[in-house]
Write a protein that holds these residues in place. Structure first.
Motif, short mmCIF file in Angstrom:
data_model
loop_
_atom_site.label_atom_id
_atom_site.label_comp_id
_atom_site.label_asym_id
_atom_site.label_seq_id
_atom_site.Cartn_x
_atom_site.Cartn_y
_atom_site.Cartn_z
N LEU A 75 45.21 24.68 51.73
CA LEU A 75 44.35 25.72 52.29
C LEU A 75 44.54 27.06 51.61
O LEU A 75 43.61 27.87 51.57
N PHE A 76 45.76 27.31 51.09
CA PHE A 76 46.08 28.64 50.58
C PHE A 76 46.69 28.57 49.18
O PHE A 76 47.40 27.62 48.84
N LYS A 79 41.94 29.36 49.57
CA LYS A 79 41.39 28.84 48.32
C LYS A 79 39.87 29.06 48.30
O LYS A 79 39.20 29.01 49.32
N ASN A 80 39.37 29.34 47.12
CA ASN A 80 37.92 29.46 46.89
C ASN A 80 37.31 30.55 47.78
O ASN A 80 36.32 30.33 48.48
N ILE A 104 43.17 31.06 61.31
CA ILE A 104 42.96 30.61 59.93
C ILE A 104 41.50 30.23 59.66
O ILE A 104 40.94 30.62 58.61
N PRO A 105 40.81 29.49 60.54
CA PRO A 105 39.42 29.12 60.23
C PRO A 105 38.49 30.32 60.04
O PRO A 105 37.47 30.22 59.35
N GLU A 106 38.83 31.46 60.66
CA GLU A 106 37.98 32.65 60.53
C GLU A 106 38.04 33.23 59.12
O GLU A 106 37.07 33.82 58.65
N GLY A 107 39.17 33.05 58.45
CA GLY A 107 39.29 33.53 57.09
C GLY A 107 40.00 34.86 56.96
O GLY A 107 39.41 35.92 57.18
N TYR A 108 41.29 34.79 56.64
CA TYR A 108 42.10 35.98 56.41
C TYR A 108 43.05 35.72 55.25
O TYR A 108 43.39 34.57 54.94
N ILE A 109 43.49 36.80 54.63
CA ILE A 109 44.61 36.75 53.70
C ILE A 109 45.85 37.09 54.50
O ILE A 109 45.95 38.19 55.06
N HIS A 162 40.20 40.14 46.18
CA HIS A 162 39.25 39.68 47.19
C HIS A 162 39.60 40.14 48.61
O HIS A 162 39.25 39.47 49.58
N ASN A 163 40.28 41.29 48.74
CA ASN A 163 40.47 41.82 50.10
C ASN A 163 39.37 42.83 50.39
O ASN A 163 38.85 43.49 49.49
#
Length: 655
Positions: A44-45, A68-69, A103-108, A158-159
């Protein structure tokens, strides 16, 4: 295998951080429930490991986990910790499991060892004091947080330029430090179980009474090396070990030998002086500068006082409405893992921790960091124990709550009716007991295992919900109890004990417990039949009755008033239950033994200073000892906690 450092005998564990994770991130008794296995985070990361420079040149070990991606810029979620990043065999931090709902929401995600711990350079200082803002070269945990965020937004690909900061316990305190002078990119925080005052109500002292077992075991764990170590007790029952230790001065003479700075600070600062005040939130906080979600557990065995006090302080100056509160039926960090459908023997009937993570915490950060959805909380979102429901309030404590007094009466009765005039006895009615420091009341069932055991689950995490019947028959514990309730009594807000007491000694501790006594027949939960569940509790060291800065002896054999703040609760004493209050003078080894003879510094007391004392609790019209509770009127029902989809709010200007 054991190592000896500066006269201390410890059992090192390369990954003892897992135990700290259990403490601070709630892999505790609550999280012993069966859960789905953690995903393979390497799929995932992408992980980057860096040393981020602080302004004084010290480099801080940091792990960065980017999904990733990445298709669109993402916000950063930062957690700083003194307990290590606890990487698995694949080299991925086990801290990621804490964020499964986000995690599913999308964060660094970014995890960092604080200064002087584990992989970071520099010197570790327990709760490093806030810097002098006039000194441009000064550093503290706030500047380290600022410098870290500054580096991240400038260097992590990509932040989106928005950062969220959160942590539990020490991590919660680090979050508050990052809020004081926040980086412009810091857009949302969540202080969770942070200490607020280490002398008045959190880890090391409560109302000046020293938390012996926790203070000794935590300070030696944290200050022996850059990683965590465990003191090697020579017996399982630490009640016996601490009793055999004798006066507190023996701890340094026999074990620490001046090598543990925090223990030295305990000894040299026995009163509420500038050392403790400089760390205390009332002397640090002013107003919220970023949105903050304060999180507390009703049965937090370490830092319940902290988040409630931080919320209270910030609420006094919150013109932009950035300060929010959530409290649930959890122990220390119990909201962070597992379902949260029970604690110890107490069932809740719903998944309280999962609800928090899914319906409150994840939407909170999505709202502030991504401009997504609506604000998921009102002013105060609190779980109501007893009724086992979530509720929301416009203020906490609720304005509509009314104070009612539970009076101590004759024959062990507790009543909302005050004692009558009794001229024949000249208002001297009392109950009494003998408190003997040589035979102190245990604070939980014996054997009392170490605070952070390495090889078994341990009882520290759930002791606040233990059945109090284990002390019912002790002659040094007084008990008063209501008749069976014919209606529900809804406690919502402050609980305060007002004692009129005397002692034959010249110092004394007073422990007060407010207890919900279950019916003798509980067909749905037969093991809870007659259960005595603590709802609120606290200790007060008598020498501090007039001032925490300047202690005074108690005049022997003199009726003296004592006020004991038992903090707040949100609990329904159900019809068919009873309400109980217990008072005692020892709570060992959670609280050190008061010699009961006044000495200037209990850390320097001698064995000969410890003496038995007869304690009297008065219950007359002139001296009406009681516990005052905030009760919601029958027609004042808190609103049910709204789901994120039904709570209306706007993001506003959060750029």
């Amino acid at each position: 295998m054991h190592s000896r450092t500066a006269g201390l005998c410890f059992s090192p564990r390369m990954y003892f951080a897992a135990i700290a994770l259990a403490l601070l991130l709630a892999v505790t008794a609550t999280a012993q429930e069966k859960t789905d296995p953690a995903p393979d985070y390497s799929k995932l990361f992408d992980k980057i490991e860096v040393m981020i420079p602080a302004r004084d040149g010290v480099k801080l070990h940091t792990e960065i986990y980017s999904p990733k991606n990445i298709a669109t810029p993402l916000p950063i979620v930062l957690e700083r910790t003194p307990y290590g990043l606890n990487d698995d065999k694949a080299g991925y931090s086990k801290k990621l499991v804490r964020y499964d709902e986000m995690i599913p929401e999308g964060y660094i995600f970014v995890f960092q060892d604080i200064r002087g711990r584990y992989g970071s350079e520099g010197q570790f200082v327990m709760q490093r004091p806030v810097r002098d803002p006039k000194d441009p070269k000064a550093i503290d945990e706030g500047t380290d947080t600022y410098d870290t965020i500054d580096w991240l937004v400038k260097n992590v690909p990509h932040n989106n330029g928005r950062v969220g900061l959160l942590g539990i316990s020490y991590g919660g305190w680090l979050t508050v430090m990052g809020m004081l002078d926040p980086h412009p990119a810091l857009k949302a925080t969540s202080e969770q179980a942070s200490p607020a005052d280490m002398f008045l109500g959190d880890d090391f002292h409560h109302n000046g009474a020293f938390r012996l077992s926790y203070g000794f075991e935590y300070s030696t764990m944290m200050e022996t090396d850059k990683t965590n170590f465990s003191f090697a007790f020579d017996r399982f029952d630490t009640y016996e070990w601490y009793l055999l230790l004798g006066p507190l001065s023996n701890a340094d003479a026999k074990y620490t030998h001046g090598s543990i700075p925090t223990w030295t600070n305990f000894v040299t600062h026995p009163n509420y002086d500038k050392f403790w005040q400089s760390q205390a939130m009332p002397y640090i906080l002013t107003k919220p500068k970023v949105p903050n979600l304060n999180v507390a557990g009703w049965w937090d065995q370490e830092d319940f006082y902290g988040p409630m006090k931080i919320y209270e302080i910030l609420e006094k100056n919150d013109p932009d409405h950035l300060n929010y509160l959530v409290a649930g039926p959890w122990n220390h960090g119990g909201w962070a893992r597992g379902k949260g459908n029970s604690l110890g023997a107490i069932p809740f009937g719903n998944d309280t921790a999962l609800y928090f993570r899914q319906k409150i915490e994840a939407p909170w950060f999505a709202f502030w960091l991504k401009g997504k959805g609506t604000l998921p909380v009102k002013e105060a979102t609190l779980y109501q124990t007893g009724s086992e429901t979530w509720s929301s309030f416009d203020a906490w404590p609720p304005r509509e709550a009314q104070t009612r007094n539970l009076y101590f009466r004759e024959d062990g009765k507790l009543s909302f009716d005050p004692p009558p005039q009794n001229k024949s006895r000249k208002d001297d009615a009392f109950d009494s007991y003998v408190s003997d420091p040589a035979h102190p009341v245990p604070y939980r069932h014996r054997p009392i295992d170490m605070t952070y055991p390495e090889d078994h689950p341990g009882s520290w995490y759930t002791w606040l919900v233990e059945d109090q019947r284990f002390v019912d028959n002790r002659p040094d514990v007084l008990t008063w109890e209501t008749d069976t309730l014919t209606d529900d009594v809804t406690l919502a807000g402050q609980v305060t004990a007002k004692l009129f007491a005397s002692t034959t000694g010249s110092d004394a501790d007073w422990i007060v417990k407010l207890i919900d006594v279950y019916p003798e027949k509980m067909p749905d939960h037969w093991k809870l039949s007659g259960y005595e569940l603590m709802v609120a509790d606290e200790v007060f060291r008598g020498r501090f009755r007039n001032s925490f800065e300047k202690p005074e002896p108690i005049k022997p054999n003199t009726v003296t008033p004592f006020t004991v703040d038992l903090h707040s609760a949100n609990h329904v004493f159900k019809k068919g239950h009873r309400i109980m209050v217990q008072v005692q003078s020892t709570w060992f080894p959670l609280i050190d033994r008061n010699p009961q003879k006044y000495v200037p510094n209990i850390f320097e007391a001698k064995e000969s200073d410890f003496q038995s004392a007869t304690q009297r609790i008065y219950r007359s019209q002139k001296y009406p000892s009681r516990v005052a509770i905030s009760v919601l009127p029958a027609n004042a029902t808190p609103s049910a906690a709204a789901s994120p989809d039904s709570t209306s709010a706007t993001l506003g200007d959060s750029n």
